[in-house]
Design an enzyme around this catalytic site. Structure first.
Site, short mmCIF file in Angstrom:
data_model
loop_
_atom_site.label_atom_id
_atom_site.label_comp_id
_atom_site.label_asym_id
_atom_site.label_seq_id
_atom_site.Cartn_x
_atom_site.Cartn_y
_atom_site.Cartn_z
N LYS A 1 -6.63 -6.57 -2.89
CA LYS A 1 -7.44 -5.76 -2.18
C LYS A 1 -8.71 -4.63 -1.70
O LYS A 1 -9.33 -4.34 -1.76
CB LYS A 1 -6.45 -4.82 -0.10
CG LYS A 1 -5.03 -3.66 -0.91
CD LYS A 1 -4.55 -3.07 0.20
CE LYS A 1 -2.95 -3.13 -0.11
NZ LYS A 1 -2.01 -3.34 0.99
N LYS B 1 -1.50 4.56 -11.06
CA LYS B 1 -2.09 5.02 -10.04
C LYS B 1 -2.68 6.67 -10.63
O LYS B 1 -3.99 7.26 -10.59
CB LYS B 1 -1.26 4.50 -9.05
CG LYS B 1 -1.35 3.58 -8.50
CD LYS B 1 -0.21 3.88 -6.63
CE LYS B 1 0.12 2.45 -6.49
NZ LYS B 1 1.17 2.98 -5.38
N LYS C 1 -5.46 -11.18 -9.48
CA LYS C 1 -5.37 -11.67 -8.44
C LYS C 1 -6.28 -11.18 -7.11
O LYS C 1 -6.71 -9.79 -7.29
CB LYS C 1 -3.98 -10.46 -8.43
CG LYS C 1 -2.60 -11.24 -7.74
CD LYS C 1 -1.09 -10.52 -7.66
CE LYS C 1 -1.86 -8.89 -7.16
NZ LYS C 1 -0.84 -8.71 -6.80
#
Ligand code: TRP
Length: 336
Positions: free
Chosen positions: A200, A113, A197
């Site tokens: 969102k 991240k 996968k």
């Protein structure tokens, strides 16, 4: 004694998607039959991505509404919003003093991240995120934590911290939680990129089916799902990821084995499978969507359910926190 389960999702989207529904929510709902379940909307975690104020409020309610709509039962389980229970941040501080810089720095999700946003966009909350997560879990003397594969390392840290508390402060300080990784069968992939996968943060919104999507949108997305140039309907994750994903969704929502479904579609075309699957998904999600919208449209009723949950959660959390405060040597406050 009944085993305790804890899990949570961040309120970072307006709607959960089919992957969350099949991978997590259905499992959470089922666990209520055998465990004392505690489910949280972890809004403090969501602050690490600096959401807009109104958006965060809306998504926190929407996420809770979808838990309820999927079948989380506030009479049997505890459903609450993380920031309503201040003990989460209080225990985070204690746990941070038990966490090594090195072990926190090794968290791959933080590294991913922070690389994505760059050093200047990274905040310290993103770094301490897994410690807050450990506090969520340890506050409730949690035995079992159902999560996706991507949370394995965070859970390892929670377990290490629990063991460290027990060895430094004495046995019985913390319960060491077990990780319960979501079954492979419920792994749902992106409809446009069936090797990734369903998520969102997908690159194409058409790859994702949201719980709150209307039937038309669901049907359109399934019909435009990427398959392959072959024509045979069979399960082969490696060579036919698109078709295999459609079969997985079909199987997960109907409870029928993939082989039975494959047998039904022998000699039929992909289009047939897609049309039927769209009906299956619409039938499964429509009641959830309608129930969620009802909760979203009555925020007072929703807030009152959440207030009851916070009260029950706080009682458990406070007892754990006092035990740990006492053992680390914080002077107990004697009321006059
Ligand atoms: N980090 C988890 C996720 O992104 C969310 C989470 C926060 C969580 N606290 C938790 C999950 C405690 C399980 C238990 O999916």
């Amino acid at each position: 004694m009944t085993q305790r389960v804890f899990s949570g999702m961040q309120p970072t989207s307006d709607s959960l998607h089919l992957g969350n529904f099949l991978g997590a929510l259905t499992q959470w709902v089922a666990l209520q039959d055998t465990h004392h379940a505690i489910y949280s909307v972890v809004d403090l975690h969501a602050l690490t991505v600096s959401p807009d104020r109104d958006v965060l409020v809306r998504r926190t309610r929407a996420t809770a509404a979808q838990y309820l709509a999927a079948g989380v039962d506030p009479d049997r389980s505890i459903l609450f919003v993380q920031s309503h229970v201040p003990q989460h941040t209080e225990l985070t501080w204690i746990l941070s003093t038990f966490t090594g810089m090195g072990e926190a720095s090794r968290m791959t999700q933080f590294k991913d991240k922070s690389t994505k946003v760059g050093e200047s966009g990274t905040n310290v909350g993103l770094f301490t995120y897994p410690i807050l997560q450990a506090a969520d879990i340890l506050l409730y003397d949690t035995n079992v934590v159902p999560v996706g594969e991507d949370q394995r390392q965070h859970l390892e840290l929670s377990r290490d911290l629990a063991q460290r508390l027990n060895s430094r402060l004495g046995e019985g300080t913390a319960v060491v939680p077990e990780v319960h990784i979501v079954k492979e069968v419920a792994k749902i992939f992106d409809l446009q990129d069936p090797t990734a996968k369903m998520s969102k943060s997908s690159s194409s919104p058409n790859g994702v089916i949201d719980i709150l999507d209307d039937p038309k949108a669901i049907t359109k997305r399934i019909k435009s799902a990427v398959t392959d140039t072959d024509t045979v309907i069979r399960f082969d994750r490696e060579h036919k990821p698109g078709v295999s994903n459609l079969l997985t969704i079909y199987s997960a929502l109907t409870g029928r084995p993939v082989d039975d479904i494959v047998a039904d579609y022998e000699g039929k075309m992909y289009g047939h499978l897609k049309v039927d699957l769209a009906d299956v998904v619409v039938a499964a999600l429509t009641p959830v969507r309608e129930a969620a919208l009802e909760w979203i449209e009555s925020p007072e009723r929703l807030d009152s359910v959440l207030a009851q949950g916070a009260e029950k959660a706080s009682a458990i959390a406070q007892a754990t926190l006092e035990r740990i405060y006492e053992r680390v040597g914080l002077l107990p406050l004697k009321h006059r």
